[in-house]
Design an enzyme around this catalytic site. Structure first.
Site, mmCIF file in Angstrom:
data_model
loop_
_atom_site.group_PDB
_atom_site.id
_atom_site.type_symbol
_atom_site.label_atom_id
_atom_site.label_comp_id
_atom_site.label_asym_id
_atom_site.label_seq_id
_atom_site.Cartn_x
_atom_site.Cartn_y
_atom_site.Cartn_z
ATOM 1 N N GLU A 250 -4.669 13.065 0.847
ATOM 2 C CA GLU A 250 -4.575 11.893 1.721
ATOM 3 C C GLU A 250 -3.108 11.707 2.068
ATOM 4 O O GLU A 250 -2.289 11.434 1.186
ATOM 5 C CB GLU A 250 -5.133 10.626 1.090
ATOM 6 C CG GLU A 250 -5.281 9.562 2.173
ATOM 7 C CD GLU A 250 -5.496 8.158 1.655
ATOM 8 O OE1 GLU A 250 -4.513 7.545 1.223
ATOM 9 O OE2 GLU A 250 -6.643 7.697 1.695
ATOM 10 N N CYS A 284 0.199 3.741 3.655
ATOM 11 C CA CYS A 284 -0.215 4.793 4.587
ATOM 12 C C CYS A 284 -0.964 4.224 5.788
ATOM 13 O O CYS A 284 -1.045 4.878 6.828
ATOM 14 C CB CYS A 284 -1.056 5.839 3.867
ATOM 15 S SG CYS A 284 -2.498 5.162 3.002
#
Length: 486
Positions: A250, A284
């Site tokens: 990720e 993120c």
């Protein structure tokens, strides 16, 4: 909490030191709050060896009910010490208390969901012809290497660890130096769960990348889960390819808010501001891009500017604080350099923000929110992850143009659509290159559903039923139960 905390590694159910040590600092004050053993290859290999022994010589990999009980009891152990988790995140990670609480609450859901997954690795069986049956079973792949980032370390560690343990893997967790105290608290909590055998979870803290590189290179670690930057993720994938390892990544993101002219503008603006200031933009899914339809653009830009100018930086200890510090002074310099470069390249300053000059915040890594208007999507400030409280704003005329602007980036982790139209949000969401699309909201993560990115935002999924897949291998077994000639 004001005591000086010393941290060691947790390997094979025991505390282990290392030759190197370093200090932990509170990013809101710059004050030393502890020290940690700084790990390297020696500790990394010891952790791999311990995990390998546990996988081979205990019932952990073969007893799903044991794993389900362990994960359920680990959730209970975390629940009993949730205040300590929050305090540690505030102190070490710089998060404001509501932000730390938001991160911590995901831990319990992730563990309890994984406890259910532990007893659900169902295979299939069928008769393929008279007298012959075939079955497929799913088995844990072995030792999992989990490389955890510093920005949300308490939850992002558990997000990967929980499904790995549910699958029956043992684990080596590489925790970053900036989260040493969070790592130590996690190990103390793990040690209270009797169902987790020594060596099932091993935690090494390091400031560099020696342990992480070892996890990627070691043949004894068949699966690696990494959360972090796209640049590092590429290196992990390339190095793991030689051994055909399972890799879950990720990576970075550039979340856009698509604000259409029929949106609830008050809600959109308030959420957009929060999306760039929560965790000081070190997330993120930070909402770093605002794309707004021309008819309401000026209203939205003016409202964003006013709200961002009113965001007050400060430490978690001050309840009036509205944005915490960046993780360190180097990050302040990095973010400001990106803003300066954008301005030099033609971005228009709406709110300059920048490093705090407030004497009361001296010593802390504080950065005031920044808003820049841009017309050129190729600017690095639009294309690259800033990892700080910086937003750009662009305008669009049509739905197609909005989608094109949103997708005009290598990233595809998340996006937000703002519209009160009954059909447009789903129509647009289906065309966005993003693993998570939030409608009239932002980063609405759901543990029970899959999370991950498109394009350079990664491969694989954590959360949901798919979270266990990286950690399981499929095996086909056939049996002739009525003798036949061949």
């Amino acid at each position: 909490m004001s005591e000086h905390i010393s941290v060691q590694h947790w390997i094979d159910g025991a505390w282990v030191g290392s030759a190197r040590t370093a200090t932990s600092r509170n990013p809101a004050t710059g004050q030393v709050i502890g020290d940690y053993a700084d790990g390297g290859a020696e500790q990394g290999q010891a952790a791999i060896d311990a995990a390998s022994r546990c996988f081979a010589h205990t019932d952990w990999s073969r007893d799903p009910m044991l794993r389900a009980a362990a994960l359920s009891h680990l959730a209970d152990a975390y629940a009993a010490r949730m205040d300590e988790v929050v305090d540690t995140l505030c102190r070490e990670n710089g998060k404001l208390r509501p932000e730390a609480g938001f991160e911590a609450h995901f831990i319990l859901r992730a563990l309890r969901f994984a406890a259910g997954l532990a007893v659900q690795p169902h295979g299939r069986v069928t008769d393929t012809q008279p007298g012959r049956q075939a079955m497929v079973i799913r088995q844990p792949v072995g030792v999992a290497g989990l490389i955890v980032p510093w920005n949300s370390p308490a939850y992002l560690c558990i997000r990967a660890l929980a499904p790995a343990l549910a699958a029956g893997c043992t684990a080596v967790v590489k925790m970053p130096a900036q989260a040493a105290q969070t790592a130590a608290l996690m190990c103390r909590i793990l040690s209270t769960v009797p169902e987790i055998p020594a060596g099932a979870v091993n935690v090494v803290v390091e400031s560099g990348s020696e342990v992480a590189r070892l996890l990627v290179a070691s043949p004894a670690v068949p699966v690696v889960s990494f959360t972090g930057s796209t640049r590092t993720g590429r290196m992990v994938a390339q190095q793991a390819a030689g051994l055909f390892k399972r890799v879950g990544l990720e990576l970075g993101g550039k979340t856009p808010h698509l604000v259409f002219d029929d949106a609830d503008l008050d809600a959109a603006v308030a959420t957009a501001v929060a999306s760039s200031t929560v965790f000081a933009g070190q997330f993120c899914m930070t909402g770093s891009r605002v794309l707004v339809q021309e008819g309401v653009a000026q209203d939205v830009i003016s409202a964003l500017a006013k709200r961002l100018q009113d965001v007050r930086p400060g430490p978690a200890a001050d309840p009036a604080s509205r944005i915490g510090p960046l993780i360190d002074a180097a990050s302040v310099a990095r973010v400001d350099a990106a803003v300066q470069a954008a301005i030099a390249a033609g971005a228009e300053v709406i709110v300059r923000g920048g490093p705090s000059t407030d004497p009361a915040l001296a010593g802390g890594a504080f950065y005031h929110p920044t808003l820049l208007a841009v017309t050129d999507s190729t600017l690095p400030i639009v294309q690259e992850e800033t990892f700080g409280p910086v937003q750009t704003v662009q305008t669009f005329a049509t739905e197609d143009e909005a989608i094109a602007l949103a997708n005009d980036t290598e990233y595809g982790l998340s996006a937000c659509v703002w519209s009160r139209d009954a059909d447009r949000p789903l129509r647009v969401a289906r065309r966005l290159d993003a693993g998570l699309v939030s409608i009239n909201s932002w980063a609405n993560l759901t543990i029970e559903f899959e999370e991950g990115g498109y394009k350079s935002s990664g491969v694989g999924r954590l959360g949901g039923l798919a979270s266990i897949e990286d950690f399981l291998e499929y095996k086909q077994i056939t049996q002739d139960y009525i003798a036949t000639g061949h």
